[in-house]
Design an enzyme around this catalytic site. Structure first.
Site, PDB file in Angstrom:
ATOM      1  N   ARG A  70      -3.346   1.799  -0.982  1.00  0.00           N
ATOM      2  CA  ARG A  70      -4.798   3.202  -0.673  1.00  0.00           C
ATOM      3  C   ARG A  70      -4.453   4.314  -0.447  1.00  0.00           C
ATOM      4  NH1 ARG A  70     -10.083  -0.526  -1.373  1.00  0.00           N
ATOM      5  NH2 ARG A  70     -11.178   0.886  -2.763  1.00  0.00           N
ATOM      6  N   CYS A  71      -3.240   4.085  -1.128  1.00  0.00           N
ATOM      7  CA  CYS A  71      -2.820   6.256  -0.855  1.00  0.00           C
ATOM      8  C   CYS A  71      -2.242   6.914  -1.758  1.00  0.00           C
ATOM      9  CB  CYS A  71      -2.391   5.744   0.805  1.00  0.00           C
ATOM     10  SG  CYS A  71      -1.089   7.218   0.784  1.00  0.00           S
ATOM     11  N   GLN A  90       0.887  -4.115 -10.877  1.00  0.00           N
ATOM     12  CA  GLN A  90       0.043  -2.874 -11.061  1.00  0.00           C
ATOM     13  C   GLN A  90       0.193  -1.992 -12.306  1.00  0.00           C
ATOM     14  OE1 GLN A  90      -0.424  -2.364  -6.631  1.00  0.00           O
ATOM     15  NE2 GLN A  90      -0.918  -1.050  -7.604  1.00  0.00           N
TER      16      GLN A  90
END
Ligand code: CDP
Length: 788
Positions: free
Chosen positions: A373-374, A223
């Site tokens: 996802r935080c 990512q």
């Protein structure tokens, strides 16, 4: 749609245009790492430890090497020759690439087998003989600092216990005073268990080293490709890998969610092996390896205390947390924040005082602490505060919505300085909760619940009014391994008015190829279909810190707008030249400059682009392009109010989510359809830990939940129908008024579901249930039996 500045053909902000990237995905034409095939490519597989803590007495590769197809077996000793057996973690701790003396968690990498095909590599793994001598294991983080606990990181000089760091924030004395003077003080232990990203694609890479030119190319599931390139250059410069000779390509990625931010040992071994042998090497994890050995998320043990007055005024919050980091602190947090943004835990409420402290410890478990996802521990923070607020409501017998409305930070108070030091940019919490309540028919539901309770049925209504903090980040505070967390956009307009735009971020399914093009369309009036977006190739993309923690829109999205504004300023000069008018006499309207008061005298952006290469004014550089590195002045603070309505089967303890209403506010929206998709996916990833997912360990450090047989990822069958709505409170400092959104639903859903389940059982005296709320746990709560 009526509020859009651009036409549907131009497709700027606010248009739900279809995702451009889907054309290749739905045809099966995406290119993922495992699709990369290089001439002469060989395959790598990894030998993993069955023990959580053990000395390595010997590694015998003879039988493996005798297997046809097996080319090499790599051990820690092999890597040590190149000083590559250890690597830094994102939190500046150290981590083994391959061990020399001992292993520290089950499924740890012990050796790697290189073979001509994947099957021979796997067979070779079976034949590597490793002799272990088991050592005492530290599993429970509460016992990690006991005087008799074995020291896990005895390789680190001066490390005399398993304690890693202590971090605190807020006003300790002031908070104590508030607690002393409050009518109601409630304490609750809350555990957010270890969970794992379960993206469709596991991690892997293809590493190729061109010996003639000294150039390393790595196709990699990452990512953050630029950060990987720099870290590689820093740790492997001594073997000749200099940054201009390293190219990281992050092709299509099948879901990242934070799990593809860290650099895992498998990548490093494959890279080292390809540099040494000159052979292209492919390594792709299998599903079990991914679940068992890659970075985990959460694992926070929180001792929460809240102080309030009898009338429901919230006054003070205190949380003491134990962070189980596993064998190394490999959390993906900005350097200054070992516990991430956990201090956002005062949430949406106007607390006078708060104090937060977190201690990190080592245990014999895989390292990690990724922001699944935080935005760096916000999930933990929101869970704590949203549960504690409900506990206050229960204690003083006030409706949970009323208590929230009473304590919300009023919209006039923004920008709001929180007691732990954050400056919230904008918010309107009352409107969001009211909308969610109106949409679900809150009062009717309360009546229905009362009737059901009289009949002995369990129905619960749970609210979560969360505040997120995303968009890391302002360079004065945010860096990873010293690299500041700005992001970038480079936009080049071709002579025919088409454009290519490159970014330092990397989509893993979020739809950046569409939404970034929409931002440019909004700013320059070039149709979004005429704009190609590229990310993920460090040889071409401008430097950036990548995509995670909902940072792309707040950082790279803003960079795109700013680069467009530079282009527009130059375009105005060219337009003035073409129209034979003074620059200041021109006005901009979507896609063209015209002379003020003479609208028929105009030139389109496409005509200006052509002139930029064929007829540019003397004294002005040719071409039409710009790059912008955007360093945000602040983070953005998206928020929302979610309401879950659950029915519980008293015989089995099964929780059924009857309704789930999600009202989100992410400021101005670029693509409403994509945002809705983000919310649907995020809600499913919030439902998952609330009811199903957990990784735990037995006393010997053996993993429970290491395969999809036990790690229950919800399917469409378990996923309810999501109802969504929105309010719009623009960010005052973002050039487009946008905030990030990707993580809000994952953060907001679990407490809403827990609050609903506890609400359904509150008349039985149930105060709290830790997630995942499995049927067994809920059944025991109903029947007053301890889970033990
Ligand atoms: O960093 P990441 O892309 O995961 O998160 P994000 O910035 O929240 O964006 C997720 C997706 O939603 C991207 O395609 C954004 O462009 C889109 N989005 C949007 O359309 N409007 C917003 N206000 C925020 C995000």
């Amino acid at each position: 749609m009526s509020k859009c500045k651009t036409s549907a053909e131009v497709g700027g902000m606010g248009h739900s245009v279809k995702r451009k990237e889907d054309a290749r995905f739905i045809r099966g034409q995406g290119t993922y790492v495992d699709d990369i095939v290089r001439p002469g490519m060989v395959f790598m597989d990894i030998v993993r430890s069955p023990y959580a803590h053990a000395k390595i007495k010997s590694i015998n590769a003879e039988k493996a090497l005798a297997l046809p197809g097996v080319a090499a077996v790599i051990t820690g000793e092999t890597l040590k020759e190149y000083n590559l057996h250890m690597m830094p973690t994102l939190m500046s701790d150290t981590q083994m690439v391959l061990p020399i003396d001992k292993v520290c968690y089950q499924a740890q990498e012990v050796a790697a087998v290189i073979a001509t095909d994947r099957y021979s590599a796997a067979d070779g793994v079976e034949l590597v003989e490793v002799e272990y001598e088991p050592l005492p294991v530290v599993v429970d983080p509460h016992k990690a600092t006991d005087p008799d606990a074995p020291i896990i990181r005895d390789d680190k000089e001066g490390q005399t216990s398993n304690h890693i760091w202590h971090w605190e924030n807020g006003d300790k004395e002031g908070t104590e005073e508030v607690f002393q003077s409050s009518d109601v003080v409630i304490k609750q232990k809350i555990y957010l268990p270890r969970i794992h990203v379960a993206s469709i694609e596991t991690c892997g890479c293809v590493s190729e080293f061109d010996k003639a030119n000294g150039k390393l190319t790595v196709w990699m599931t990452t990512q953050a490709p630029h950060a990987v390139r720099t870290v590689l250059a820093l740790v492997a410069g001594h073997v000749g890998l200099q940054e201009d000779k390293i190219r990281i390509i992050s092709p299509d990625i099948g879901g990242g969610f934070g799990g593809k931010v860290p650099i895992y040992p498998g990548y490093v071994i494959a890279i080292a092996a390809s540099v040494v042998t000159g052979l292209p090497i492919k390594w792709i994890e299998d599903r079990r390896e991914n679940l068992q050995a890659d970075s985990f998320a959460r694992d926070y043990h929180m001792d929460c205390e809240i102080a309030a007055d009898k009338d429901g005024t919230l006054k003070g919050l205190r949380i003491k947390t134990l962070a189980d980091n596993g064998y190394a602190d490999a959390a993906a947090n900005p350097s200054k924040y070992p516990a991430g943004m956990f201090s956002i835990c005062t949430g949406s409420y106007d607390f006078k005082k708060a104090f937060v402290e977190v201690d990190g410890v080592y245990t014999n478990k895989p390292p990690g602490g990724v922001a699944y996802r935080c935005s760096f521990r916000v999930t933990e923070a929101v869970h704590a505060i949203e549960r504690m607020v409900d506990l206050v409501a229960d204690e003083i017998m006030m409706d949970a919505a009323e208590l929230r409305m009473k304590n919300f930070i009023p919209k006039e108070a923004f920008p709001y300085k929180s007691p732990t030091g954050w400056e919230y940019d904008s918010g309107d919490y009352h409107t969001a909760l009211q909308l969610a309540m109106d949409n679900v028919g809150y009062d009717e539901l309360l009546k229905e619940q009362k009737e059901k309770r009289e009949k002995g049925e369990f129905m619960g209504i749970g609210i979560c009014s969360f505040t997120e903090v995303v968009g890391a980040g302002p360079s004065k505070d945010f860096d990873i391994l010293g690299i500041k967390m700005f992001d970038s956009s480079e936009i080049r307009i071709h002579p025919t008015g088409k454009a290519i735009a490159r970014f330092g971020t990397k989509s893993q399914g979020q739809g950046h190829e569409t939404t970034y093009a929409q931002i440019i369309a909004e700013e320059l009036g070039i149709p979004y279909t005429d704009i190609s977006v590229e990310e993920g190739d460090t040889d071409t993309a401008p430097y950036g810190l990548g995509t995670y923690a909902s940072r792309s829109t707040p950082t790279a999205g803003a960079a795109a707008a700013m680069a467009c504004r530079k282009i527009k300023a130059k375009a105005q000069k060219i337009a003035a030249h073409l129209l034979e008018a003074a620059e200041e006499d021109l006005e901009w309207e979507v896609g063209k400059f015209s002379v003020k008061g003479v609208p028929e005298k105009s030139v389109t952006i496409q005509e200006i682009a052509f002139a930029a290469y064929t007829n540019h004014p003397q004294g002005l550089e040719a071409g039409l392009e710009a790059t912008h590195y955007y360093d945000p002045p602040n983070l953005t603070f998206p928020f929302g109010s979610y309401i879950a309505v659950v029915d519980i089967d008293s015989e089995t303890g099964e929780v059924k989510i009857r309704r789930f209403m999600a009202v989100d506010d992410c400021g101005n929206i670029i693509n409403p359809m994509i945002v809705e998709g983000q919310i649907h996916g995020g809600l499913a990833q919030g439902l998952a830990p609330a009811l199903f997912e957990e990784i735990s360990y037995d006393d010997e450090g053996n993993i429970h939940g290491g395969s999809f047989m036990e790690y229950l990822v919800p399917t469409a069958v378990e996923t309810p129908h999501w109802e969504t709505d929105k309010t719009t409170t623009p960010s005052p400092h973002h050039p487009l008024g946008a905030k990030g959104v990707g993580e809000s639903p994952t953060v907001g859903a679990p407490p809403a579901i827990v609050n609903a389940v506890v609400d359904a059982l509150s008349h039985l005296g149930v105060k709290h249930i830790d997630i995942p709320m499995t049927p067994e746990k809920v059944w025991r709560a109903i029947h007053k039996q301890d889970a033990a």
